[in-house]
Scaffold this motif. Structure first.
Motif, PDB file in Angstrom:
ATOM      1  N   ASP A   1       0.825  -1.217   0.000  1.00  0.00           N
ATOM      2  CA  ASP A   1       0.000   0.000   0.000  1.00  0.00           C
ATOM      3  C   ASP A   1       0.859   1.266   0.000  1.00  0.00           C
ATOM      4  O   ASP A   1       0.551   2.241   0.683  1.00  0.00           O
ATOM      5  CB  ASP A   1      -0.938   0.015   1.207  1.00  0.00           C
ATOM      6  CG  ASP A   1      -1.996  -1.066   1.125  1.00  0.00           C
ATOM      7  OD1 ASP A   1      -2.684  -1.131   0.101  1.00  0.00           O
ATOM      8  OD2 ASP A   1      -2.105  -1.865   2.084  1.00  0.00           O
ATOM      9  N   VAL A   2       1.920   1.218  -0.778  1.00  0.00           N
ATOM     10  CA  VAL A   2       2.875   2.323  -0.824  1.00  0.00           C
ATOM     11  C   VAL A   2       2.915   2.925  -2.218  1.00  0.00           C
ATOM     12  O   VAL A   2       2.910   2.201  -3.221  1.00  0.00           O
ATOM     13  CB  VAL A   2       4.286   1.837  -0.427  1.00  0.00           C
ATOM     14  CG1 VAL A   2       5.361   2.815  -0.892  1.00  0.00           C
ATOM     15  CG2 VAL A   2       4.371   1.655   1.082  1.00  0.00           C
ATOM     16  N   ARG A   3       2.926   4.231  -2.263  1.00  0.00           N
ATOM     17  CA  ARG A   3       3.205   4.956  -3.509  1.00  0.00           C
ATOM     18  C   ARG A   3       4.405   5.866  -3.265  1.00  0.00           C
ATOM     19  O   ARG A   3       4.645   6.303  -2.136  1.00  0.00           O
ATOM     20  CB  ARG A   3       1.997   5.781  -3.961  1.00  0.00           C
ATOM     21  CG  ARG A   3       0.920   4.934  -4.625  1.00  0.00           C
ATOM     22  CD  ARG A   3      -0.195   5.776  -5.212  1.00  0.00           C
ATOM     23  NE  ARG A   3      -1.109   4.949  -6.002  1.00  0.00           N
ATOM     24  CZ  ARG A   3      -1.044   4.795  -7.322  1.00  0.00           C
ATOM     25  NH1 ARG A   3      -0.094   5.435  -8.009  1.00  0.00           N
ATOM     26  NH2 ARG A   3      -1.892   4.028  -7.964  1.00  0.00           N
ATOM     27  N   GLY A   4       5.148   6.138  -4.343  1.00  0.00           N
ATOM     28  CA  GLY A   4       6.336   6.953  -4.146  1.00  0.00           C
ATOM     29  C   GLY A   4       6.841   7.563  -5.426  1.00  0.00           C
ATOM     30  O   GLY A   4       6.251   7.435  -6.500  1.00  0.00           O
ATOM     31  N   ARG A   5       7.974   8.233  -5.271  1.00  0.00           N
ATOM     32  CA  ARG A   5       8.625   8.886  -6.405  1.00  0.00           C
ATOM     33  C   ARG A   5      10.126   8.779  -6.182  1.00  0.00           C
ATOM     34  O   ARG A   5      10.603   8.852  -5.045  1.00  0.00           O
ATOM     35  CB  ARG A   5       8.203  10.351  -6.513  1.00  0.00           C
ATOM     36  CG  ARG A   5       6.714  10.559  -6.421  1.00  0.00           C
ATOM     37  CD  ARG A   5       6.310  12.028  -6.448  1.00  0.00           C
ATOM     38  NE  ARG A   5       6.360  12.556  -7.799  1.00  0.00           N
ATOM     39  CZ  ARG A   5       5.435  12.348  -8.712  1.00  0.00           C
ATOM     40  NH1 ARG A   5       4.386  11.593  -8.423  1.00  0.00           N
ATOM     41  NH2 ARG A   5       5.519  12.878  -9.910  1.00  0.00           N
ATOM     42  N   ALA A   6      10.857   8.605  -7.272  1.00  0.00           N
ATOM     43  CA  ALA A   6      12.319   8.521  -7.202  1.00  0.00           C
ATOM     44  C   ALA A   6      12.909   9.405  -8.287  1.00  0.00           C
ATOM     45  O   ALA A   6      12.336   9.548  -9.371  1.00  0.00           O
ATOM     46  CB  ALA A   6      12.783   7.071  -7.370  1.00  0.00           C
ATOM     47  N   VAL A   7      14.065   9.995  -8.008  1.00  0.00           N
ATOM     48  CA  VAL A   7      14.684  10.901  -8.979  1.00  0.00           C
ATOM     49  C   VAL A   7      16.202  10.773  -8.922  1.00  0.00           C
ATOM     50  O   VAL A   7      16.784  10.502  -7.855  1.00  0.00           O
ATOM     51  CB  VAL A   7      14.272  12.367  -8.706  1.00  0.00           C
ATOM     52  CG1 VAL A   7      14.837  12.863  -7.373  1.00  0.00           C
ATOM     53  CG2 VAL A   7      14.717  13.287  -9.844  1.00  0.00           C
ATOM     54  N   ALA A   8      16.830  10.956 -10.069  1.00  0.00           N
ATOM     55  CA  ALA A   8      18.285  11.062 -10.166  1.00  0.00           C
ATOM     56  C   ALA A   8      18.577  12.334 -10.946  1.00  0.00           C
ATOM     57  O   ALA A   8      18.106  12.507 -12.076  1.00  0.00           O
ATOM     58  CB  ALA A   8      18.874   9.845 -10.879  1.00  0.00           C
ATOM     59  N   LEU A   9      19.323  13.242 -10.336  1.00  0.00           N
ATOM     60  CA  LEU A   9      19.624  14.528 -10.962  1.00  0.00           C
ATOM     61  C   LEU A   9      21.064  14.574 -11.440  1.00  0.00           C
ATOM     62  O   LEU A   9      21.974  14.105 -10.759  1.00  0.00           O
ATOM     63  CB  LEU A   9      19.382  15.673  -9.972  1.00  0.00           C
ATOM     64  CG  LEU A   9      17.934  15.908  -9.524  1.00  0.00           C
ATOM     65  CD1 LEU A   9      17.880  17.047  -8.517  1.00  0.00           C
ATOM     66  CD2 LEU A   9      17.044  16.211 -10.717  1.00  0.00           C
ATOM     67  N   GLY A  10      21.265  15.163 -12.625  1.00  0.00           N
ATOM     68  CA  GLY A  10      22.594  15.295 -13.201  1.00  0.00           C
ATOM     69  C   GLY A  10      22.800  16.676 -13.790  1.00  0.00           C
ATOM     70  O   GLY A  10      23.039  17.638 -13.061  1.00  0.00           O
ATOM     71  N   PRO A  11      22.707  16.835 -15.120  1.00  0.00           N
ATOM     72  CA  PRO A  11      22.968  18.129 -15.759  1.00  0.00           C
ATOM     73  C   PRO A  11      22.119  19.284 -15.233  1.00  0.00           C
ATOM     74  O   PRO A  11      22.629  20.405 -15.114  1.00  0.00           O
ATOM     75  CB  PRO A  11      22.656  17.837 -17.240  1.00  0.00           C
ATOM     76  CG  PRO A  11      22.949  16.386 -17.402  1.00  0.00           C
ATOM     77  CD  PRO A  11      22.518  15.753 -16.110  1.00  0.00           C
ATOM     78  N   VAL A  12      20.858  19.049 -14.924  1.00  0.00           N
ATOM     79  CA  VAL A  12      20.020  20.135 -14.406  1.00  0.00           C
ATOM     80  C   VAL A  12      20.601  20.676 -13.104  1.00  0.00           C
ATOM     81  O   VAL A  12      20.737  21.889 -12.914  1.00  0.00           O
ATOM     82  CB  VAL A  12      18.562  19.664 -14.189  1.00  0.00           C
ATOM     83  CG1 VAL A  12      17.790  20.650 -13.318  1.00  0.00           C
ATOM     84  CG2 VAL A  12      17.855  19.493 -15.525  1.00  0.00           C
ATOM     85  N   LEU A  13      20.956  19.786 -12.200  1.00  0.00           N
ATOM     86  CA  LEU A  13      21.545  20.201 -10.930  1.00  0.00           C
ATOM     87  C   LEU A  13      22.887  20.879 -11.151  1.00  0.00           C
ATOM     88  O   LEU A  13      23.177  21.931 -10.558  1.00  0.00           O
ATOM     89  CB  LEU A  13      21.724  18.977 -10.023  1.00  0.00           C
ATOM     90  CG  LEU A  13      22.364  19.235  -8.659  1.00  0.00           C
ATOM     91  CD1 LEU A  13      21.429  20.057  -7.782  1.00  0.00           C
ATOM     92  CD2 LEU A  13      22.721  17.919  -7.974  1.00  0.00           C
ATOM     93  N   GLU A  14      23.713  20.293 -12.002  1.00  0.00           N
ATOM     94  CA  GLU A  14      25.030  20.853 -12.274  1.00  0.00           C
ATOM     95  C   GLU A  14      24.916  22.260 -12.853  1.00  0.00           C
ATOM     96  O   GLU A  14      25.665  23.163 -12.463  1.00  0.00           O
ATOM     97  CB  GLU A  14      25.796  19.941 -13.235  1.00  0.00           C
ATOM     98  CG  GLU A  14      27.128  20.476 -13.727  1.00  0.00           C
ATOM     99  CD  GLU A  14      28.153  20.681 -12.624  1.00  0.00           C
ATOM    100  OE1 GLU A  14      29.118  21.432 -12.855  1.00  0.00           O
ATOM    101  OE2 GLU A  14      27.990  20.097 -11.530  1.00  0.00           O
ATOM    102  N   ASN A  15      23.996  22.474 -13.782  1.00  0.00           N
ATOM    103  CA  ASN A  15      23.827  23.798 -14.385  1.00  0.00           C
ATOM    104  C   ASN A  15      23.441  24.839 -13.347  1.00  0.00           C
ATOM    105  O   ASN A  15      23.965  25.959 -13.334  1.00  0.00           O
ATOM    106  CB  ASN A  15      22.757  23.744 -15.482  1.00  0.00           C
ATOM    107  CG  ASN A  15      23.214  22.981 -16.707  1.00  0.00           C
ATOM    108  OD1 ASN A  15      24.407  22.776 -16.909  1.00  0.00           O
ATOM    109  ND2 ASN A  15      22.260  22.555 -17.530  1.00  0.00           N
TER     110      ASN A  15
END
Length: 325
Positions: A27-41
């Motif tokens: 009964d779990v919902r979630g979100r996952a993210v990996a940041l690269g160029p956007v964060l670096e910029n």
């Protein structure tokens, strides 16, 4: 044996995209993210001291996870106001994908703390509050939730926000790292990388979501704190997320899909379409000219230097020159 996403028919979301998911058995919902160029910029544009960049990066990851959950055209803003050396962080997300960020800090104090090895997140932020604001447009009322900052982490900020404003059990893991690469004949190149996972317990039976009452801090002596046994499914989900290592969130070779498979493959994890992120600022010459038009002649004169007014956007560092006349 290494996990091959192609064999599973899964196309990785890649960097700079949020992957929604569900673990229906828990009964779990979630979100996952990996940041690269956007964060670096964003961070490279500002050239902040390392601990300030790291702090702002965590705020960007958290905003990415929360902002992309909006189901309408609008804006999600995370902002801190504190008495610490980093007096303000602002991260602004505008649907469907635009994110921007900046920090206000005392450079001398930050460098002094760095020299003494004391530039921790808690010291840099100090005490104050963090506001999360949801804006659905000029014809809709804004919603704002506040979390007191008293030496807590960004992860704890998210937990408290959902506990107090929406009464949804929430767990979050954030990670920020520096990636060093070297090309032949050149020195090492450094870039920023970050990631995060947020899960929420959303069973069909609302009584399973019950949480202990918030301690008021002034209960009479001898009164026991309110306690509630957590649902077994939620306990399991939290334990699994707690096993995430920082390197799994910051290594570009570890996709969010690989991480989610490692965490939840025994229970089954369902993936939804990724939501891309972009380094975009909403400033423009026309918008700034409209703001300047609202100032009085005396105020315009005070802003004028050598017959010109110069405005620099704090988010994207774009410079706009205007003739004072």
């Amino acid at each position: 044996m290494a996990l091959n996403l192609d064999d599973l028919g899964i196309t990785p979301a890649g960097l700079d995209a949020v992957r929604p998911f569900a673990v229906e058995a828990l009964d779990v919902r979630g979100r996952a993210v990996a940041l690269g160029p956007v964060l670096e910029n964003i961070l490279d544009r500002h050239d902040y001291p390392e601990p300030v960049s790291r702090l702002l990066a965590e705020a960007i990851v958290l905003t990415s996870l929360l902002g992309t959950s909006l189901k309408f055209d609008g804006r999600f803003t995370l902002q801190t106001q504190t008495d610490g050396p980093v007096s303000m962080l602002v991260v602004d997300f505008a649907t469907p994908d635009a994110i921007r960020a900046c920090a206000t800090f005392d450079r001398e104090m930050v460098e002094e703390l760095m020299a003494g090895g004391k530039a921790t997140q808690e010291v840099l932020l100090g005490r104050g509050h963090l506001a999360m604001t949801i804006d659905q447009g000029r014809h809709m009322q804004r919603y704002q939730g506040l979390v007191e900052l008293d030496g807590i982490s960004m992860e704890e900020v998210a937990r408290r926000y959902f506990e107090r404003s929406e009464q949804i059990p929430t767990e979050v893991r954030l990670g920020v790292g520096e990636l060093f690469t070297r090309q032949e004949g050149e020195g090492p190149n450094k870039s920023w990388t970050a990631g995060g996972v947020l899960i929420q317990f959303l069973p069909e039976a609302p009584e399973r979501m019950k949480q202990a009452d918030i301690d008021p801090g002034d209960a009479p002596e001898g009164v026991s704190p309110h306690e509630i046994d957590e649902d077994d499914a939620w306990v399991e989900a939290k334990v699994l997320v707690d096993t995430i290592k920082d390197v799994e969130l910051t290594d570009p070779e570890v996709s969010v899909e690989m991480l989610l498979f490692r965490l939840f493959h025994e229970r089954g994890v369902r993936l939804f379409e990724p939501q891309p992120l972009a380094d975009k600022c909403s400033c423009s010459r026309d918008k700034i000219e409209g703001v300047l038009a609202g100032f009085s002649a005396e105020e315009i004169e005070h802003m004028t230097v050598d017959g010109k007014i110069v405005v620099t956007c704090e988010f994207c560092s774009s410079r706009y020159d205007f003739d004072a006349s």
